[in-house]
Design a protein around this motif. Structure first.
Motif, mmCIF file in Angstrom:
data_model
loop_
_atom_site.group_PDB
_atom_site.id
_atom_site.type_symbol
_atom_site.label_atom_id
_atom_site.label_comp_id
_atom_site.label_asym_id
_atom_site.label_seq_id
_atom_site.Cartn_x
_atom_site.Cartn_y
_atom_site.Cartn_z
ATOM 1 N N PRO A 355 45.030 44.669 31.320
ATOM 2 C CA PRO A 355 45.077 45.582 30.162
ATOM 3 C C PRO A 355 43.686 46.048 29.763
ATOM 4 N N GLU A 356 43.588 47.286 29.333
ATOM 5 C CA GLU A 356 42.300 47.919 29.039
ATOM 6 C C GLU A 356 41.435 47.107 28.076
ATOM 7 N N LYS A 357 42.040 46.482 27.072
ATOM 8 C CA LYS A 357 41.241 45.786 26.066
ATOM 9 C C LYS A 357 40.518 44.559 26.630
ATOM 10 N N TYR A 358 40.969 44.093 27.793
ATOM 11 C CA TYR A 358 40.301 42.953 28.433
ATOM 12 C C TYR A 358 39.483 43.362 29.654
ATOM 13 N N ALA A 359 39.400 44.650 29.897
ATOM 14 C CA ALA A 359 38.713 45.129 31.111
ATOM 15 C C ALA A 359 37.805 46.312 30.770
ATOM 16 N N SER A 360 36.870 46.075 29.856
ATOM 17 C CA SER A 360 35.925 47.120 29.475
ATOM 18 C C SER A 360 34.872 47.290 30.560
ATOM 19 N N SER A 361 34.026 48.278 30.393
ATOM 20 C CA SER A 361 32.941 48.518 31.351
ATOM 21 C C SER A 361 32.019 47.300 31.457
ATOM 22 N N LEU A 362 31.748 46.659 30.316
ATOM 23 C CA LEU A 362 30.896 45.468 30.343
ATOM 24 C C LEU A 362 31.513 44.363 31.197
ATOM 25 N N VAL A 363 32.800 44.151 31.035
ATOM 26 C CA VAL A 363 33.494 43.121 31.818
ATOM 27 C C VAL A 363 33.435 43.472 33.299
ATOM 28 N N PHE A 364 33.728 44.723 33.624
ATOM 29 C CA PHE A 364 33.667 45.168 35.019
ATOM 30 C C PHE A 364 32.289 44.866 35.613
ATOM 31 N N ARG A 365 31.241 45.294 34.920
ATOM 32 C CA ARG A 365 29.887 45.140 35.461
ATOM 33 C C ARG A 365 29.505 43.670 35.620
ATOM 34 N N ALA A 366 29.766 42.877 34.577
ATOM 35 C CA ALA A 366 29.379 41.460 34.612
ATOM 36 C C ALA A 366 30.115 40.709 35.714
ATOM 37 N N VAL A 367 31.412 40.951 35.832
ATOM 38 C CA VAL A 367 32.220 40.207 36.806
ATOM 39 C C VAL A 367 31.901 40.647 38.233
ATOM 40 N N ILE A 368 31.714 41.945 38.456
ATOM 41 C CA ILE A 368 31.397 42.427 39.804
ATOM 42 C C ILE A 368 30.041 41.906 40.264
ATOM 43 N N ILE A 369 29.048 41.932 39.382
ATOM 44 C CA ILE A 369 27.713 41.408 39.736
ATOM 45 C C ILE A 369 27.806 39.919 40.073
ATOM 46 N N THR A 370 28.548 39.174 39.260
ATOM 47 C CA THR A 370 28.723 37.737 39.508
ATOM 48 C C THR A 370 29.423 37.483 40.836
ATOM 49 N N THR A 371 30.479 38.234 41.090
ATOM 50 C CA THR A 371 31.227 38.073 42.345
ATOM 51 C C THR A 371 30.341 38.370 43.548
ATOM 52 N N PHE A 372 29.556 39.431 43.438
ATOM 53 C CA PHE A 372 28.652 39.795 44.530
ATOM 54 C C PHE A 372 27.659 38.662 44.819
ATOM 55 N N ILE A 373 27.055 38.136 43.774
ATOM 56 C CA ILE A 373 26.040 37.071 43.947
ATOM 57 C C ILE A 373 26.661 35.816 44.567
ATOM 58 N N PHE A 374 27.817 35.405 44.054
ATOM 59 C CA PHE A 374 28.412 34.148 44.515
ATOM 60 C C PHE A 374 29.200 34.282 45.813
ATOM 61 N N SER A 375 29.353 35.510 46.318
ATOM 62 C CA SER A 375 29.982 35.680 47.635
ATOM 63 C C SER A 375 28.940 35.733 48.758
ATOM 64 N N ILE A 376 27.661 35.799 48.391
ATOM 65 C CA ILE A 376 26.590 35.824 49.401
ATOM 66 C C ILE A 376 26.623 34.578 50.289
ATOM 67 N N PRO A 377 26.804 33.343 49.731
ATOM 68 C CA PRO A 377 26.884 32.174 50.612
ATOM 69 C C PRO A 377 28.016 32.253 51.633
ATOM 70 N N ASP A 378 29.171 32.825 51.228
ATOM 71 C CA ASP A 378 30.284 32.979 52.169
ATOM 72 C C ASP A 378 29.901 33.938 53.298
ATOM 73 N N PHE A 379 29.213 34.998 52.932
ATOM 74 C CA PHE A 379 28.745 35.968 53.925
ATOM 75 C C PHE A 379 27.772 35.305 54.898
ATOM 76 N N LEU A 380 26.816 34.547 54.371
ATOM 77 C CA LEU A 380 25.843 33.856 55.229
ATOM 78 C C LEU A 380 26.539 32.837 56.132
ATOM 79 N N GLY A 381 27.510 32.128 55.573
ATOM 80 C CA GLY A 381 28.211 31.108 56.344
ATOM 81 C C GLY A 381 29.060 31.663 57.461
#
Length: 427
Positions: A355-381
């Motif tokens: 739902p939109e009220k739980y998925a603002s631009s701030l949430v999108f940006r914060a979660v995507i950046i976090t996901t990108f950073i923490f998926s780097i070890p999987d990529f390296l592995g």
């Protein structure tokens, strides 16, 4: 309001666009190795190969735009880079893999011809379908998908009634997470964001006066039907593979096991049925990928038909070139790309159905950046030369299962929403 027939045709078209090379060859071997844990493996596989893709279709039903819309709340630059990466991966890995599987399983057993001939003819036909854009939904939904489902039901049904329900011991260390990661190889989360766009455009071409709500209902219902059909087929293939654990060598390949299953169930004529099944299933997926990529490039060039045609031709040429590699090699090469792009794709899908009220631009940006950073070890592995570097991050929860990005993404999503709630800020 659309009739039930249109919903069924759209669901069949979605099923055929999803169901390609990986969907055929991965589940039987997964079941073969899972032993008495076949149901746990099926649930894991279903999460990444059914639930997430269906949610991707629901996100398309909500957005009714292009792949750019999936990441627009992060930024336009991110959306463009992400979209180009998705389409680049799609036309260079899963699309050519369909030709490789078709050659190995549908052509080579009957004719001793070069893979160059197979892939050239194969992608020549893909190009013909892509250039007849307005007819794709009807052809896939009315003709090709019923043929796929009928043959699959024959193979699964006869296997289930021919073998006792006796399961061996599993050779998989972590059945649930292995099922999830094997589901990555179907490319169906990526497929959802690609073929969902194909379905949107196809519906717009066929029903120009349909309302937003009518199209949303049609796509949503078709998505759930296609997802249910996919899960039942996967369940049947995994169970079938687990039942024949004593009938084949433990080192058997994915393609050889599927071939053996078909011959065991359908007899001498099994090879012919398997060839039809593989050829049709793989072909529909390749059509969806090439068409989706061409649709996207066309949208970036102000609806230019020339851009569409050139992209379809380029996608077909890439398919011919990459289709020369064997299936196992393409699957191996695809793994790093999947470990990099899949977590981001899954998170984008989940955020877009939130739902939109739980998925603002701030949430999108914060979660995507976090996901990108923490998926780097999987990529390296996933790259053998860099695997030792990934061990540095073994302290991350679930990292040993190549899922270290999940908890950080969830925590950041929660913190972001709490921040917005208590600061009364809208982003």
């Amino acid at each position: 309001m659309f009739k039930k027939k249109e919903t069924l045709i759209t669901a069949f078209a979605l099923f055929s666009l999803f169901f390609g090379a990986g969907n055929l060859i991965l589940p039987p071997l997964l079941g073969f190795n899972s032993g008495n844990h076949w149901l746990v493996v099926t649930i894991g596989f279903g999460l990444s190969a059914v639930v997430i893709p269906v949610l991707g279709i629901l996100a398309h039903a909500k957005l009714q735009g292009t792949l750019i819309d999936f990441g627009h709340k992060v930024s336009l630059t991110f959306s463009l880079i992400y979209a180009f990466l998705i389409y680049a991966i799609s036309i260079t890995l899963p699309s050519p893999r369909t030709a490789s599987v078709t050659h190995e399983m549908a052509i080579q057993p009957f004719w001793n011809i070069s893979s160059w001939y197979t892939s050239s003819i194969y992608f020549g036909l893909v190009l013909v379908f892509a250039m007849n854009r307005s007819k794709i939904l009807g052809i896939l939904g009315k003709i090709l998908t019923p043929a796929i489902i009928l043959i699959l039901l024959l193979v699964i049904g006869i296997t289930l009634f021919s073998f006792p329900f006796d399961f061996g011991t599993t050779t998989i260390a972590s059945p649930f997470t292995n099922g999830i990661l094997e589901g990555y190889q179907t490319f169906d989360a990526i497929g959802a964001v690609v073929v969902g766009g194909v379905i949107i455009i196809s519906i717009n071409l066929r029903h120009k006066n349909a309302t937003y709500q009518d199209k949303k209902t049609l796509i949503r219902n078709a998505g759930w039907l296609a997802g249910l059909a996919l899960f039942l087929i996967y369940l049947g293939l995994i169970l079938s593979g687990s039942l024949v654990h004593d009938s084949f060598d433990r080192e058997i390949s994915r393609t050889a096991l599927l071939s053996g299953l078909t011959i065991n169930s359908l007899g001498a004529i099994g090879n012919i049925f398997l060839s039809i099944l593989v050829g049709v299933a793989c072909f529909t997926t390749a059509v969806g990928i090439v068409t989706g990529t061409a649709d996207f490039i066309k949208s970036r060039f102000n609806g230019s038909q020339l851009a569409y045609t050139l992209t379809a031709i380029l996608g077909s040429i890439l398919g011919v070139l990459m289709g020369q590699f064997n299936v196992g090699y393409i699957i191996t090469v695809a793994l790093p790309a999947l470990m990099f792009i899949y977590p981001i794709t899954i998170i984008l899908i989940l955020l877009n159905v939130t739902p939109e009220k739980y998925a603002s631009s701030l949430v999108f940006r914060a979660v995507i950046i976090t996901t990108f950073i923490f998926s780097i070890p999987d990529f390296l592995g996933s790259i053998s030369a860099l695997a030792p570097a990934a061990e540095t991050f073994s302290w991350i929860p679930l990292q040993q299962y190549s899922l270290g990005w999940i908890l950080p993404a969830l925590i950041v999503c929660l913190i972001s929403n709490l921040y917005i709630k208590f600061t009364k800020n809208n982003f």
